[in-house]
Design a protein around this motif. Structure first.
Motif, short mmCIF file in Angstrom:
data_model
loop_
_atom_site.label_atom_id
_atom_site.label_comp_id
_atom_site.label_asym_id
_atom_site.label_seq_id
_atom_site.Cartn_x
_atom_site.Cartn_y
_atom_site.Cartn_z
N ASP A 115 0.84 -1.20 0.00
CA ASP A 115 0.00 0.00 0.00
C ASP A 115 0.87 1.25 0.00
O ASP A 115 2.02 1.23 0.42
N TRP A 117 0.40 5.57 0.63
CA TRP A 117 -0.47 6.69 1.01
C TRP A 117 0.36 7.95 1.11
O TRP A 117 1.54 7.92 1.39
N SER A 119 -0.28 12.46 1.98
CA SER A 119 -1.14 13.59 2.32
C SER A 119 -0.24 14.81 2.38
O SER A 119 0.60 14.93 3.26
N GLU A 125 -3.82 14.09 -1.63
CA GLU A 125 -3.72 12.91 -0.78
C GLU A 125 -4.21 11.70 -1.56
O GLU A 125 -4.94 11.83 -2.53
N PHE A 127 -4.52 7.04 -1.38
CA PHE A 127 -4.26 5.71 -0.81
C PHE A 127 -4.47 4.71 -1.93
O PHE A 127 -5.52 4.71 -2.57
#
Length: 169
Positions: A115, A117, A119, A125, A127
């Protein structure tokens, strides 16, 4: 944690660096938090800041504020008018807020072992999940280059299990 606002919106607090969350320190404690005396290490300052502060959230839909008291009970404050800014708890850096990029590959995790991610800035941002380690690293490098070019990246980390593949700075 989730806070259901009386307007019907839900304030979600399940991560770090949230744009609608802040920490509240009493004015009478402010100097003691920043200067605990002597040559106190930074860790002591941080520990006091966490211990002596309370959480504060703003509903992005209506502008209401929610504050924890010293006992952890939640209290609501309603704005006087509908024109209250919805970003009262935002960073002083505004849209130029420097955020984080994280990529993780866990080969032992079933389904989607990777994964990514991030921001950063005002609304940058994301994911994403990956089933290929190579695809995760390729996408990490793309996002890393883009966020660096925008100068909105504070730190980046790509890891494979316990091994660090890339760390910045």
């Amino acid at each position: 944690m989730k806070i259901r606002c009386v307007c019907g919106a839900v304030i979600v607090d399940q991560g770090d660096f949230l744009p609608g969350k802040a920490r509240l320190v009493a004015d009478r404690d402010w100097e003691d938090v920043l200067d605990p005396g002597g040559d106190a290490p930074l860790e002591r300052v941080r520990e006091r800041a966490w211990r002596w502060s309370r959480s504060l959230w703003q509903c992005a839909a209506c502008g209401r504020l929610y504050v924890d008291d010293r006992d952890g009970r939640l209290h609501r404050f309603d704005p006087a008018g509908a024109d209250v800014p919805r970003d009262l708890l935002g960073s002083v850096h505004g849209e130029r807020w420097k955020g984080h990029l994280r990529g993780y590959w866990r080969a032992s995790r079933p389904g989607t072992p990777g994964d990514l991610w991030w921001s950063c800035g005002a609304d940058d941002e994301g994911f994403e999940e990956f089933t290929s380690r190579e695809a995760l690293e390729r996408r990490y490098r793309e996002v890393f280059a883009r966020l660096r070019s925008l100068d909105v990246l504070r730190s980046a980390l790509l890891s494979e299990g316990d091994r660090t593949v890339h760390r910045w700075p």
